[in-house]
Design an enzyme around this catalytic site. Structure first.
Site, PDB file in Angstrom:
ATOM      1  N   TYR A 109      33.781  49.450  34.702  1.00 15.29           N
ATOM      2  CA  TYR A 109      35.159  49.319  34.226  1.00 15.29           C
ATOM      3  C   TYR A 109      35.962  48.575  35.282  1.00 15.29           C
ATOM      4  O   TYR A 109      35.898  48.887  36.476  1.00 15.29           O
ATOM      5  CB  TYR A 109      35.783  50.700  33.987  1.00 15.29           C
ATOM      6  CG  TYR A 109      37.227  50.648  33.556  1.00 15.29           C
ATOM      7  CD1 TYR A 109      37.567  50.581  32.203  1.00 15.29           C
ATOM      8  CD2 TYR A 109      38.264  50.656  34.491  1.00 15.29           C
ATOM      9  CE1 TYR A 109      38.895  50.527  31.800  1.00 15.29           C
ATOM     10  CE2 TYR A 109      39.587  50.604  34.094  1.00 15.29           C
ATOM     11  CZ  TYR A 109      39.898  50.539  32.753  1.00 15.29           C
ATOM     12  OH  TYR A 109      41.207  50.473  32.357  1.00 15.29           O
ATOM     13  N   GLU A 197      42.119  44.173  31.052  1.00 18.78           N
ATOM     14  CA  GLU A 197      41.099  45.220  31.120  1.00 18.78           C
ATOM     15  C   GLU A 197      39.766  44.691  30.613  1.00 18.78           C
ATOM     16  O   GLU A 197      39.711  44.054  29.559  1.00 18.78           O
ATOM     17  CB  GLU A 197      41.535  46.420  30.288  1.00 18.78           C
ATOM     18  CG  GLU A 197      40.555  47.583  30.304  1.00 18.78           C
ATOM     19  CD  GLU A 197      41.024  48.722  29.419  1.00 18.78           C
ATOM     20  OE1 GLU A 197      41.422  49.766  29.967  1.00 18.78           O
ATOM     21  OE2 GLU A 197      40.991  48.570  28.187  1.00 18.78           O
TER      22      GLU A 197
END
Length: 390
Positions: A109, A197
């Site tokens: 992530y 993101e």
């Protein structure tokens, strides 16, 4: 402003952030052609909506045949996808992204956002990619690393190496990480983003990094500097009333209650909503008509309110600082006539020429109820919504 995944990946490619080969399409036949051009024996078909959780909701499919690519795309297009991030109505699927599959060995992530406490850009990273980062933050916060970037000096190499060690990367993936992070930082700052993101950022079988997914939010207040990005806005992914409000310079957010609010000033609007809640009611919207309120803007605000069939009463709360309350009262009366308002309207006016404004409202033949203060206004608005009249 949110971008679709395929739009975000187009920006990624400009900044040398690797993404899977793919094409965006709007029909099943185009999806088949895209798969043929991409080549291979497997493809990923991804619904394009402004929401996360698409895979769990059936919006992402891995298929093994060209017929499946076409059939899955046909099934998705024109439907509405409901995820944990959408309303019960879901969001319309008007575009499909067809991609080559990725050889996934690890999922990471990586995100970039503004930290308003430190007034810096922060990289948020975790080895738990592919999961809801909120769950990771709540259950195992030590598995998230935050790296703060001083806006004067920018992102430094040692910070990228720190992230690489934290993620346990080695070899080519470790080296590529700095290029990915530097590209993300330049993308973020040069395009006035508020969030970028990648979830997941994948380590492939040959130890390379690929951004399999992409989420990009832009600062609405900076879009005047980015005409190309502003043109990517997809109104189909937004609440129709909120899009109309934006066109008229109104700040409007639909809610689930029955007491509509029309207020000038965001802070005053929040206080008004709090008072409605404290009196046992539920706000139907957040609506800030702005400090320079005009009769035309008031009329458009009433139209927005009336488009919500749940509304049973309207609370107008105006503080006349920049504008005079008597002019606002005249505008409210005229706007109410123009849109043929029949709902009970509770009006609280304070500030410049407030008494003259109250007298004008009281003298009108319309269904206005003039409140003496904000608490009184909230009580009357909630009572009117519950009983249908005052």
């Amino acid at each position: 402003m949110n971008l679709h995944e395929f739009q975000a990946k187009q920006l990624f490619n400009r900044y040398d952030i690797p993404t899977p080969q793919g094409q965006v399409v709007t029909s099943g036949s185009q999806a088949r052609q895209a798969a043929e051009q991409l080549g291979g024996e497997r493809w990923v078909v991804k619904a394009q909506v402004h929401a996360g959780g698409r895979g769990k909701a059936g919006g992402v499919k891995v298929v093994d045949a060209l017929d499946e690519v076409e059939n899955v795309s046909y099934d998705l297009l024109g439907k509405r996808l409901v995820t944990h991030q959408t309303t019960a109505e879901g969001l319309p699927i008007n575009q499909i992204l067809v991609e080559q599959p990725t050889d996934i060995q690890r999922e990471l992530y990586l995100a970039v956002l503004v930290d308003r406490v430190s007034q810096q850009v922060v990289f948020m990273v975790s080895a738990k990619g592919g999961m809801d980062i909120e769950a990771v933050a709540a259950d195992t916060p030590d598995e998230i690393l935050n790296v703060y970037v001083d806006p004067v000096v920018g992102l430094k190499s040692y910070q990228c190496r720190r992230v690489g060690f934290f993620l346990g990367l080695t070899g080519s993936a470790f080296k590529q990480l700095e290029s990915v992070m530097q590209g993300l930082y330049r993308l973020f700052t040069e395009n006035d983003a508020s969030l970028v993101e990648i979830n997941p950022l994948v380590v492939t079988g040959d130890n390379n990094l690929i951004a399999v997914d992409a989420k990009l939010n832009l600062d609405d207040n900076a879009l005047f500097r980015h005409a190309e990005l502003a043109a990517m806005f997809d109104p189909a992914q937004e609440d129709e009333a909120e899009v109309i409000a934006q066109q008229h310079g109104l700040n409007y957010i639909s809610l689930d209650g029955e007491v509509a609010c029309m207020v000038n000033g965001a802070g005053l609007a929040m206080a008004t909503m709090d008072l409605i809640k404290s009196q046992g009611g539920q706000p139907a919207n957040f609506l800030d008509v702005g400090g320079g309120t005009t009769p035309d803007r008031v009329a458009e605000a009433f139209k927005l309110i009336l488009s919500d069939k749940k509304v049973k009463s309207i609370l107008v709360n105006i503080f006349g600082g920049i504008v005079r309350c008597d002019l606002i009262a005249e505008g409210i009366i005229q706007a109410a006539k123009d849109v043929d308002l029949s709902l009970p309207i509770i009006v609280r006016l304070e500030g410049t020429n407030a008494e003259q404004g109250r007298q004008l409202l009281a003298a009108s033949s319309m269904n206005f109820h003039v409140a003496q203060d904000l608490t009184d206004a909230a009580k009357k608005a909630v009572l009117a919504a519950q009983e249908g009249s005052l």
